[in-house]
Scaffold this active site. Structure first.
Site, short mmCIF file in Angstrom:
data_model
loop_
_atom_site.label_atom_id
_atom_site.label_comp_id
_atom_site.label_asym_id
_atom_site.label_seq_id
_atom_site.Cartn_x
_atom_site.Cartn_y
_atom_site.Cartn_z
N HIS A 94 41.59 51.20 34.51
CA HIS A 94 40.53 52.21 34.67
C HIS A 94 39.18 51.60 34.31
O HIS A 94 39.00 51.13 33.20
CB HIS A 94 40.81 53.41 33.75
CG HIS A 94 41.89 54.31 34.30
ND1 HIS A 94 42.09 55.58 33.84
CD2 HIS A 94 42.80 54.11 35.27
CE1 HIS A 94 43.09 56.14 34.50
NE2 HIS A 94 43.54 55.26 35.37
N TYR A 223 37.36 63.78 29.73
CA TYR A 223 37.17 64.39 28.41
C TYR A 223 36.26 65.60 28.61
O TYR A 223 35.11 65.45 29.02
CB TYR A 223 36.49 63.41 27.45
CG TYR A 223 37.37 62.24 27.01
CD1 TYR A 223 37.58 61.14 27.85
CD2 TYR A 223 37.97 62.24 25.76
CE1 TYR A 223 38.38 60.08 27.44
CE2 TYR A 223 38.77 61.18 25.33
CZ TYR A 223 38.97 60.11 26.18
OH TYR A 223 39.76 59.05 25.78
N PRO A 315 42.48 60.81 17.66
CA PRO A 315 42.79 60.11 18.91
C PRO A 315 41.71 60.18 19.99
O PRO A 315 41.86 59.56 21.05
CB PRO A 315 44.07 60.81 19.40
CG PRO A 315 44.09 62.14 18.72
CD PRO A 315 43.36 61.98 17.44
N LYS A 319 41.97 54.82 19.96
CA LYS A 319 41.81 53.54 19.24
C LYS A 319 42.96 53.13 18.32
O LYS A 319 43.02 51.97 17.91
CB LYS A 319 40.53 53.62 18.37
CG LYS A 319 39.27 53.57 19.16
CD LYS A 319 38.97 52.15 19.61
CE LYS A 319 37.95 52.12 20.72
NZ LYS A 319 38.38 51.46 21.92
N TYR A 407 34.46 51.93 23.72
CA TYR A 407 35.71 52.41 24.32
C TYR A 407 36.56 51.25 24.83
O TYR A 407 37.78 51.22 24.62
CB TYR A 407 35.40 53.40 25.46
CG TYR A 407 36.57 54.27 25.83
CD1 TYR A 407 36.68 55.58 25.36
CD2 TYR A 407 37.60 53.79 26.63
CE1 TYR A 407 37.77 56.38 25.68
CE2 TYR A 407 38.69 54.58 26.97
CZ TYR A 407 38.78 55.87 26.48
OH TYR A 407 39.85 56.66 26.80
P1 FAD Z 1 53.47 53.34 13.89
O1 FAD Z 1 53.40 53.35 15.36
O2 FAD Z 1 53.49 54.65 13.16
O3 FAD Z 1 54.75 52.50 13.49
C1 FAD Z 1 55.26 52.46 12.19
C2 FAD Z 1 56.77 52.21 12.23
O4 FAD Z 1 57.26 52.10 10.91
C3 FAD Z 1 57.52 53.34 12.90
O5 FAD Z 1 58.38 52.83 13.88
C4 FAD Z 1 58.26 54.00 11.75
O6 FAD Z 1 59.49 54.55 12.16
C5 FAD Z 1 58.46 52.83 10.80
N1 FAD Z 1 58.63 53.22 9.40
C6 FAD Z 1 58.00 54.20 8.72
N2 FAD Z 1 58.42 54.23 7.46
C7 FAD Z 1 59.35 53.25 7.33
C8 FAD Z 1 60.15 52.81 6.26
N3 FAD Z 1 60.10 53.38 5.05
N4 FAD Z 1 61.00 51.78 6.48
C9 FAD Z 1 61.08 51.19 7.71
N5 FAD Z 1 60.34 51.59 8.77
C10 FAD Z 1 59.48 52.59 8.57
N6 FAD Z 1 46.10 54.96 19.89
C11 FAD Z 1 45.48 54.26 20.87
O7 FAD Z 1 45.12 53.09 20.65
N7 FAD Z 1 45.23 54.78 22.12
C12 FAD Z 1 45.60 56.06 22.41
O8 FAD Z 1 45.42 56.49 23.56
C13 FAD Z 1 46.23 56.85 21.39
N8 FAD Z 1 46.63 58.11 21.62
C14 FAD Z 1 47.37 58.77 20.69
C15 FAD Z 1 47.81 60.04 20.98
C16 FAD Z 1 48.56 60.72 20.06
C17 FAD Z 1 49.03 62.11 20.39
C18 FAD Z 1 48.91 60.12 18.81
C19 FAD Z 1 49.77 60.84 17.79
C20 FAD Z 1 48.45 58.86 18.49
C21 FAD Z 1 47.68 58.18 19.42
N9 FAD Z 1 47.22 56.91 19.14
C22 FAD Z 1 46.50 56.23 20.11
C23 FAD Z 1 47.49 56.29 17.85
C24 FAD Z 1 48.64 55.28 17.87
O9 FAD Z 1 49.80 55.88 18.43
C25 FAD Z 1 48.92 54.76 16.45
O10 FAD Z 1 47.70 54.40 15.86
C26 FAD Z 1 49.86 53.55 16.47
O11 FAD Z 1 51.19 53.97 16.73
C27 FAD Z 1 49.85 52.79 15.13
O12 FAD Z 1 50.79 51.76 15.15
P2 FAD Z 1 51.47 51.26 13.80
O13 FAD Z 1 52.41 50.20 14.20
O14 FAD Z 1 50.45 50.99 12.79
O15 FAD Z 1 52.27 52.54 13.25
C1 PHB Z 2 46.70 59.47 26.10
O1 PHB Z 2 46.81 59.23 27.31
O2 PHB Z 2 47.68 59.74 25.39
C2 PHB Z 2 45.37 59.47 25.48
C3 PHB Z 2 44.27 59.09 26.23
C4 PHB Z 2 43.01 59.09 25.65
C5 PHB Z 2 42.87 59.48 24.33
C6 PHB Z 2 43.96 59.84 23.58
C7 PHB Z 2 45.23 59.85 24.16
O3 PHB Z 2 41.63 59.49 23.78
#
Ligand code: FAD
Ligand code: PHB
Length: 413
Positions: A94, A223, A315, A319, A407
């Site tokens: 995009h 958005y 979100p 990021k 972005y």
């Molecule tokens: P997580 O993905 O939370 O991974 C942590 C892992 O650790 C998990 O698998 C969990 O099961 C495991 N864990 C937890 N506790 C323990 C334990 N005690 N022992 C062993 N394992 C454990 N980000 C973007 O960049 N772009 C987007 O478009 C975007 N959209 C989003 C939309 C939504 C609705 C949501 C909820 C989030 C969005 N995010 C987005 C955010 C993104 O999903 C998170 O920031 C990202 O998953 C962070 O990665 P992480 O590996 O730090 O943590």
């Molecule tokens: C998504 O597609 O899940 C999404 C896209 C843009 C955002 C957050 C989530 O800012």
């Protein structure tokens, strides 16, 4: 093989035989989310051993619906790591987004404003599948369903992770621990509270998100600012739409029939030029809270926090995943330097280097959130001020460029 087993022995506790086993690795990684898995592959590339411990099943982490927008830097890293085969086929590039307000759409052209950069739409759980497949294909360990994971001796030369697997209590001795276990994990909360400074902000709303079997109604993400609240139109593929609605933070999903969701989306996304929202069966729905959160520093003794374990962004700026990837790039580089030359300078600066980016991303995510959402205490003045801001952002090249460069992703230090 990264695991070295030592000294199996038996221990009688409360009448049950509990086998304790000691293992050793260089880096113990807690969490198989984006932070933990990217880190494991970055380390693998430079010959550093690691063990990844994940509390959930492989199926669970591979199906958990989360993010969808990858910055150019995240995509580039997937190419570098050789895990982009499916991304190349299925990712949707995009070159801009639409900001919709007052019933009109205004495009922010990323390519033109950032010298050709763009973002890629590719679901987080697809990234997770690609990373897990690559790790397992290289015969490197990921221990799923690890029970009662706990971290110990963080200030000693040999920090240890305890966990249970198949009825065996394991002790994993490490040179370093990477706390990649997300916001609700155990790594951050194992650090003495006096050693950390927390900065946070809760928002008085959440997002109700749906996946729908409906071709996206626009080519790019939209958005929308509306008096009834924010709405976002995103997608996962040419057949699947991903849509979000601002809602109460403790909204009961049961109160939202499919019909009510589509009705609300139609109102908030409506334009004056007859644009039509494509609808279809809703295949998944859920509510997510919104929060800004930063832990400082992102290190305690021999444990480094990365990704959501250290910080959360709302979100709206898309990021969270990308910031997790940026952290582990810094960490992998610092660990590579340590193992190659024995130097700790980059490790010592890990937190400082990451936090510079973290705070810029916090600012951007907060700004996007405040510009686009309705706040409970807003009065008509605030509504007019938001529209003026959107008008400025979409009509001034300098302001559009500011949005675009944040972005698509700020350059790595
Ligand atoms: P997580 O993905 O939370 O991974 C942590 C892992 O650790 C998990 O698998 C969990 O099961 C495991 N864990 C937890 N506790 C323990 C334990 N005690 N022992 C062993 N394992 C454990 N980000 C973007 O960049 N772009 C987007 O478009 C975007 N959209 C989003 C939309 C939504 C609705 C949501 C909820 C989030 C969005 N995010 C987005 C955010 C993104 O999903 C998170 O920031 C990202 O998953 C962070 O990665 P992480 O590996 O730090 O943590
Ligand atoms: C998504 O597609 O899940 C999404 C896209 C843009 C955002 C957050 C989530 O800012």
């Amino acid at each position: 093989m990264a695991l070295a087993f030592k000294l199996p022995r038996c221990n009688d506790r409360a009448g049950t035989k509990v086998i304790q086993r000691k293992m050793r690795t260089q880096i113990g990684i807690v969490g198989a989310g984006p932070a933990g898995l990217f880190l494991s592959l970055l380390l693998q590339r430079v010959g550093i051993e690691s063990v990844v411990l994940e509390m959930h099943t492989r199926k669970y982490v591979e199906e958990r619906i989360r993010a969808g927008v990858l910055e150019q830097g995240t995509v580039d890293l997937m190419h570098e790591l050789g895990v982009s085969e499916r991304l190349k086929r299925q990712g949707l590039q995009h070159g801009g987004i639409e900001l919709r307000f007052g019933g009109r759409g205004h495009r922010i052209d990323f390519r033109e404003l950032t010298g050709g950069k763009c973002v890629t739409i590719y679901a987080q759980h697809e990234v997770i599948k690609d990373l897990i497949a690559a790790r397992l294909a290289a015969n490197r360990p990921i221990i799923f369903e690890a029970e009662d994971v706990s971290v110990h001796d963080l200030e000693s030369t040999v920090p240890v992770i305890h966990f249970g697997a198949n009825g065996v209590v394991e002790q994993l001795q490490c040179d370093f621990i990477a706390g990649c276990d997300g916001f609700h994990g155990i790594c951050r909360t194992s650090i003495p509270s006096g050693a950390l400074q927390i900065y946070d902000r809760d928002y008085p709303f959440g997002w109700l998100g749906i996946l729908a079997q409906a071709p996206p109604s626009s080519h790019e993400l939209t958005y929308a600012h509306h008096d009834r609240g924010f709405a976002l139109l995103s997608m996962r593929s040419p057949e699947i739409s991903r849509l979000y609605l601002q809602c109460d933070p403790d909204e009961e999903i049961a109160n939202w029939s499919d019909q009510r969701i589509w009705q609300e989306l139609r109102q908030r996304l409506a334009t004056m030029d007859g644009w039509k929202l494509t609808e279809g069966p809703i295949i998944q729905k859920g509510v997510t809270g919104m929060r800004s959160f930063v832990t400082e520093p992102m290190q305690f003794g021999k444990m480094f926090l990365a990704g959501d374990a250290a910080h959360i962004v709302p979100p709206t700026g898309a990021k969270g995943l990308n910031l997790a990837v940026a952290d582990v790039r810094v960490l992998a580089r610092a660990l590579a330097e340590f193992y190659a030359n024995g130097k700790t300078e980059l490790l010592d600066r890990y937190s400082e280097v990451c936090l510079r980016r973290v705070w810029k991303v916090q600012r951007f995510s907060w700004w996007m959130t405040s510009m686009l959402h309705r706040f409970a205490n807003d009065n008509p003045f605030d509504g007019r001020r938001q529209i003026a801001e959107l008008d400025y952002v979409t009509s001034s090249r300098a302001a559009s460029q500011t949005l675009a460069e944040n972005y698509v992703g700020l350059p790595m230090d």
